[in-house]
Scaffold this motif. Structure first.
Motif, mmCIF file in Angstrom:
data_model
loop_
_atom_site.group_PDB
_atom_site.id
_atom_site.type_symbol
_atom_site.label_atom_id
_atom_site.label_comp_id
_atom_site.label_asym_id
_atom_site.label_seq_id
_atom_site.Cartn_x
_atom_site.Cartn_y
_atom_site.Cartn_z
ATOM 1 N N PRO A 179 1.821 -26.755 -7.809
ATOM 2 C CA PRO A 179 3.024 -26.145 -8.390
ATOM 3 C C PRO A 179 3.196 -26.441 -9.878
ATOM 4 N N GLN A 180 2.622 -27.519 -10.365
ATOM 5 C CA GLN A 180 2.722 -27.845 -11.781
ATOM 6 C C GLN A 180 1.780 -26.987 -12.620
ATOM 7 N N LEU A 181 0.723 -26.486 -11.996
ATOM 8 C CA LEU A 181 -0.258 -25.664 -12.699
ATOM 9 C C LEU A 181 0.020 -24.175 -12.562
ATOM 10 N N VAL A 182 0.519 -23.766 -11.410
ATOM 11 C CA VAL A 182 0.823 -22.358 -11.153
ATOM 12 C C VAL A 182 2.322 -22.172 -11.276
ATOM 13 N N THR A 183 2.763 -21.717 -12.433
ATOM 14 C CA THR A 183 4.202 -21.615 -12.695
ATOM 15 C C THR A 183 4.700 -20.182 -12.792
ATOM 16 N N GLY A 184 3.783 -19.207 -12.747
ATOM 17 C CA GLY A 184 4.209 -17.815 -12.845
ATOM 18 C C GLY A 184 3.117 -16.862 -12.413
ATOM 19 N N GLU A 185 3.429 -15.560 -12.502
ATOM 20 C CA GLU A 185 2.479 -14.537 -12.065
ATOM 21 C C GLU A 185 1.233 -14.500 -12.947
ATOM 22 N N ASP A 186 1.343 -14.971 -14.177
ATOM 23 C CA ASP A 186 0.213 -14.931 -15.100
ATOM 24 C C ASP A 186 -0.823 -16.007 -14.793
ATOM 25 N N ASP A 187 -0.531 -16.859 -13.816
ATOM 26 C CA ASP A 187 -1.424 -17.972 -13.506
ATOM 27 C C ASP A 187 -2.310 -17.678 -12.298
ATOM 28 N N ALA A 188 -2.591 -16.397 -12.059
ATOM 29 C CA ALA A 188 -3.390 -16.017 -10.894
ATOM 30 C C ALA A 188 -4.785 -16.634 -10.942
ATOM 31 N N ALA A 189 -5.358 -16.714 -12.139
ATOM 32 C CA ALA A 189 -6.705 -17.284 -12.260
ATOM 33 C C ALA A 189 -6.699 -18.764 -11.892
ATOM 34 N N ILE A 190 -5.675 -19.473 -12.332
ATOM 35 C CA ILE A 190 -5.561 -20.895 -12.005
ATOM 36 C C ILE A 190 -5.377 -21.070 -10.503
#
Length: 205
Positions: A179-190
């Motif tokens: 959850p600290q790395l994936v904070t929004g829709e733009d973080d799909a790659a992460i």
């Protein structure tokens, strides 16, 4: 979200006249109170939150609020226990519906569980930090999470059962970090890279 009767049994020890809801309407009202309280705690902090504001935010008469929750601390305790109880139940469901070799399904369930319900996770973190026994309680709950994650690892890949405890520790840390790395829709790659790590741990690769 419905709160378990066991939770109210524990909360009632705060004050003898706390009354757990017996009807669906009462349980729905309590769920609204808890959701409103979570939002107030995030906005105002634990010390800044008041019973009056929680009552107003949830559309509950102050007398009814005190009937269900005699103190602000009892609300905080119930919120924490609701979050932990629901997450443990979700882990049990994933384990109950995932068989050997079903790593994709297990990964999907785990990622959804840890990346979902951000608002609840935010106030849970806040409330936990405010507890004087936070370190002890965190260790107890983490041990319960870990036992279920280890059971899931052993179930989806029985031949690697011996390594499940070690993989479980790593997997739980990866999920906690997600959850600290994936904070929004733009973080799909992460999120995709994290999923690959989760899959490798599940498949013992």
């Amino acid at each position: 979200m419905e709160t378990s009767p066991d939770t109210y049994a524990r909360i009632s020890s705060h004050k003898s006249n706390a009354v757990p809801p017996k009807r669906q309407r009462g349980r729905e009202r309590v769920a609204r109170i808890l959701d409103a309280a979570g939002a107030v705690f995030v906005e105002k902090g634990v010390e800044g939150a008041t019973m009056t504001e929680i009552a107003a935010r949830s559309g509950t008469a102050i007398g009814s609020l005190y009937r269900f929750f005699p103190t602000r601390e009892s609300i905080a305790t119930t919120l924490l226990e609701r979050f932990i109880h629901d997450r443990l139940e979700a882990l049990d469901r994933i384990c109950a519906t995932t068989g050997p070799g079903e790593w994709e399904d297990a990964a999907t369930g785990l990622m959804q569980l840890w990346l979902g319900r951000r608002a609840e996770r935010d106030y849970t973190t806040l409330l936990m930090a405010a507890r004087p026994d936070a370190e002890t309680v965190t260790k107890e709950w983490r041990a319960r999470f870990l036992s279920r994650v280890i059971a899931l690892l052993a179930q989806v890949h029985p031949p690697a059962r011996d390594s499940a405890p070690a993989r479980g520790v790593v997997l739980l840390h990866v999920l906690k970090l997600a959850p600290q790395l994936v904070t929004g829709e733009d973080d799909a790659a992460i999120e995709g890279e994290l999923r690959k790590i989760v899959l490798r741990l599940l498949a013992a690769r």
